[in-house]
Design a protein around this motif. Structure first.
Motif, PDB file in Angstrom:
ATOM      1  N   HIS A  15       0.830  -1.207   0.000  1.00  0.00           N
ATOM      2  CA  HIS A  15       0.000   0.000   0.000  1.00  0.00           C
ATOM      3  C   HIS A  15       0.865   1.259   0.000  1.00  0.00           C
ATOM      4  N   TYR A  16       1.790   1.355   0.945  1.00  0.00           N
ATOM      5  CA  TYR A  16       2.572   2.588   1.059  1.00  0.00           C
ATOM      6  C   TYR A  16       3.641   2.705  -0.019  1.00  0.00           C
ATOM      7  N   THR A  17       4.164   1.585  -0.487  1.00  0.00           N
ATOM      8  CA  THR A  17       5.086   1.641  -1.617  1.00  0.00           C
ATOM      9  C   THR A  17       4.350   2.133  -2.859  1.00  0.00           C
ATOM     10  N   GLY A  18       3.128   1.656  -3.054  1.00  0.00           N
ATOM     11  CA  GLY A  18       2.333   2.114  -4.187  1.00  0.00           C
ATOM     12  C   GLY A  18       2.033   3.598  -4.126  1.00  0.00           C
ATOM     13  N   LEU A  19       1.724   4.084  -2.938  1.00  0.00           N
ATOM     14  CA  LEU A  19       1.488   5.520  -2.787  1.00  0.00           C
ATOM     15  C   LEU A  19       2.738   6.326  -3.124  1.00  0.00           C
ATOM     16  N   SER A  20       3.890   5.852  -2.673  1.00  0.00           N
ATOM     17  CA  SER A  20       5.131   6.585  -2.952  1.00  0.00           C
ATOM     18  C   SER A  20       5.430   6.632  -4.442  1.00  0.00           C
ATOM     19  N   GLN A  21       5.054   5.590  -5.168  1.00  0.00           N
ATOM     20  CA  GLN A  21       5.300   5.562  -6.603  1.00  0.00           C
ATOM     21  C   GLN A  21       4.378   6.493  -7.374  1.00  0.00           C
ATOM     22  N   LYS A  22       3.291   6.899  -6.758  1.00  0.00           N
ATOM     23  CA  LYS A  22       2.383   7.848  -7.398  1.00  0.00           C
ATOM     24  C   LYS A  22       2.809   9.294  -7.168  1.00  0.00           C
ATOM     25  N   ASN A  23       3.726   9.524  -6.239  1.00  0.00           N
ATOM     26  CA  ASN A  23       4.129  10.877  -5.870  1.00  0.00           C
ATOM     27  C   ASN A  23       5.173  11.447  -6.815  1.00  0.00           C
ATOM     28  N   TYR A  24       5.126  12.763  -6.978  1.00  0.00           N
ATOM     29  CA  TYR A  24       6.236  13.480  -7.582  1.00  0.00           C
ATOM     30  C   TYR A  24       7.171  13.888  -6.453  1.00  0.00           C
TER      31      TYR A  24
END
Length: 482
Positions: free
Chosen positions: A50-59
Motif C-alpha cells: 500500500h505505502y510503496t504504491g502511494l510513494s510511486q504515485k508521488n512526484y
C-alpha cells in the motif's frame, strides 16, 4: 485505494506488533475504551504494498524535475543524511548535559559561524525550527530593539507587494500593522513610494533580494539609506539566498536581520510539513535579542547559553536547540561545498535560470520582466495565451504532469497575471532543462491546436484533475466505511 479498503477481519501483522500489556491498573476506568479502535486489519505485505504504491504515485525531487519557483526544490545529497544519522548524534538526548555532547555542539557552533560568515552578520541563532518561525523571530527582535529604546510608536512594517505571504503574517503576529509598497514595471521597489511611506511609525522593511519576481534590487543601497534614515530596520527574507551565496552578503547590503531557509539554500529536506530549520542572523545592535539557546565556545568547552547569559533575548521558540538532525544536514552540506562550492551554487542557479528563461522566450513564451536578467528564478506570464486560446497558467501546469514534470509555481506572485514562477535550481543538468523546454514547446503547440486537450489535463496521472474549490471547502479526512 485507502488502506482501510484492504482491511479484512482477522488479518494481522503479528511480527511487528508490540507485546500485549494490561493497562487496567494504570489508567483510570473512565479513560478506557469501551470498544476497540477502528483500525485497518491488514497483513505486513498489505502495508508494504500500500505505502510503496502511494510513494510511486508521488512526484518528488528524487523522481522528477521540480521547478517550483520560490521553493527551491533541489537535490538533498545522501551523504548529508548519512552523517546526520550517525548514532553518536541520534542517540544523544537533547536535554543531556553539555559536557556529554561536545561533538554535536562543536558541529552546530561551526554551523553558526559559517552562516554568520556567508550572511555578513555579527551573530546567528539556530533556534528557529522553520523558515516561518525564523521570520517571526526576526520581526520579534525588531520590536524588542525599538521597545528597548522606548521607541514604542514604531508599529508599522513595510512589505513590498511581491513579498512572500508569510512576511505580512509574521509582522501582524508580532503586533504590527502592515503597509504595502509597490514595485515598478521592472520589478524593483518603487523608491518614491518607499520615501512616501517611511516615517516615525516605521519599524522596518521586510525584503528579499533577489526578490520573488526573480530580479536583484538595483537600488538596494538607496533602499537601505531611506529606511535607516527614517529610524527603521531592514529585514532580509532568506528565501532566495542561494542566488547570491558567495557573491554578496546581506550584511553588506545594510540588512539588520536575516532568516535563513536551510532547505532552500543548504539542501536540507523540504516539504511534507517538516521538520525544518530557519536560523536567524543579526548585526551587532540586535545581537542581545537573539532567541535562545545559542552555542558558545570553544573557550574550554562548548555550552548552550541560556536566559542568565542573555537577559534581553526574545526567549525560546522551542524546547531545545532547533531541529538537530536538520541542522547537521546543513552543516555537512556546507562542509562538503566549502567556500568555492558555495559560490558555484549561486553561479549555477543563476546560469540555469537564465538559460531556461532565454530558451522558453525563444520558444514563444512571454517573460514578465524582459528587460531584466534572471537571478535564480524567473516569471512567465501566459496572459496573452489565455486571451488567444482560453488556456490558462493552471492548465499548462496540469499538462506538464502528463509530460513527466512537476509544475512550476502558478499564480504567484499575485501581481503578475497568469504567471508561472520557474526555478530550475543549481542541481539540474542542461539535459533536464532541455527536456523541460521541449515539453513546454509541445504544450504551447497543443494549446493553439487543441486547447481542450490542455484544459482537461492531466490525462496520464493516477488522479485526474480535481475540483480544488470543492476539495478546500468540503475537506474529508475521515474514513467513513461507506
Amino acid at each position: 485505494m485507502l488502506i482501510f479498503e484492504r482491511s479484512r477481519p482477522g488479518r494481522r501483522s503479528a511480527a511487528q506488533s508490540p507485546a500485549a500489556r494490561a493497562a487496567t491498573g494504570e489508567i483510570p476506568q473512565r479513560h478506557l475504551r469501551t470498544r476497540p479502535p477502528r483500525l485497518p486489519e491488514v497483513s505486513e505485505l498489505d502495508v508494504v504494498r500500500h505505502y510503496t504504491g502511494l510513494s510511486q504515485k508521488n512526484y518528488s525531487i528524487d523522481t522528477h524535475f521540480y521547478p517550483l519557483g520560490s521553493c527551491t526544490m533541489k537535490y538533498n545529497p545522501r551523504a548529508c543524511n548519512a552523517a546526520a544519522l550517525l548514532p553518536q548524534f541520534t542517540d544523544r538526548h537533547p536535554a543531556a548535559p553539555d559536557d556529554t555532547g561536545q561533538g554535536f555542539l562543536a558541529c552546530v557552533h561551526e554551523l553558526q559561524e559559517m552562516l554568520r560568515e556567508v550572511t555578513g552578520m555579527a551573530q546567528v541563532s539556530l533556534a528557529p525550527m522553520a523558515g516561518a518561525q525564523g521570520e517571526f523571530a526576526g520581526v520579534a527582535m525588531i520590536r524588542a530593539y525599538h521597545d528597548s529604546r522606548g521607541d514604542t510608536q514604531r508599529r508599522e512594517i513595510l512589505v513590498p507587494d511581491a513579498a512572500h505571504g508569510t512576511n505580512p503574517a509574521s509582522a501582524v503576529m508580532c503586533g504590527y500593522s502592515v503597509r504595502e509598497i509597490a514595485t515598478d514595471a521592472d520589478g524593483n521597489v518603487e523608491l518614491a513610494a518607499l520615501r512616501a511611506a517611511v516615517g516615525p511609525r516605521t519599524a522596518g522593511l521586510m525584503l528579499t533580494n533577489p526578490s520573488t519576481l526573480g530580479v536583484f534590487e538595483h537600488s538596494i543601497l538607496e533602499i537601505e539609506r531611506i529606511v535607516h534614515e527614517a529610524g527603521g530596520l531592514l529585514y532580509y527574507d532568506g528565501a532566495n539566498l542561494n542566488a547570491i551565496l558567495g557573491m554578496v552578503k546581506p550584511g553588506d547590503m545594510g540588512f539588520d536581520v536575516i532568516h535563513i531557509n536551510l532547505h532552500k539554500t543548504f539542501s536540507t529536506p523540504h516539504g511534507g510539513g517538516g521538520p525544518g530549520a530557519g536560523p536567524v542572523g543579526v548585526n551587532a545592535k540586535l545581537a542581545p535579542f537573539l532567541p535562545l539557546p545559542l552555542v558558545a565556545g570553544p573557550d574550554g568547552e562548548y555550552r548552550l547559553l541560556a536566559e542568565a547569559d542573555r537577559p534581553l533575548s526574545i526567549g525560546r521558540l522551542g524546547a531545545h536547540l532547533g531541529n538537530g538532525g536538520v541542522l547537521l544536514r546543513a552543516y555537512v552540506y556546507m562542509r562538503m561545498l566549502g567556500a568555492d562550492g558555495m559560490r558555484r551554487v549561486a553561479e549555477f542557479s543563476t546560469l540555469n535560470a537564465n538559460y531556461l528563461m532565454v530558451e522558453l522566450q525563444r520558444a514563444g513564451f512571454e517573460v514578465a520582466f524582459p528587460r531584466r536578467r534572471a537571478s535564480h528564478e524567473f516569471i512567465l506570464t501566459l496572459r496573452r495565451l489565455k486571451e488567444e486560446t482560453g488556456v490558462a497558467a493552471m492548465d499548462v501546469a496540469k499538462r506538464l504532469l502528463d509530460k513527466g514534470f512537476h509544475a512550476p509555481t502558478a499564480y504567484f506572485p499575485l501581481l503578475v497575471p497568469e504567471c508561472l514562477l520557474i526555478e530550475p535550481t543549481e542541481t539540474e543538468s542542461k539535459q533536464t532543462l532541455d527536456a523541460f523546454v521541449i515539453a513546454m514547446k509541445e504544450i504551447l503547440r497543443e494549446a493553439r491546436e487543441n486547447p481542450a486537450l490542455v484544459k482537461s489535463a492531466p490525462h496520464e496521472t493516477p488522479v485526474r484533475r480535481l475540483d480544488d474549490v470543492k476539495a478546500a471547502r468540503e475537506l474529508n479526512l475521515a474514513w467513513s466505511g461507506r
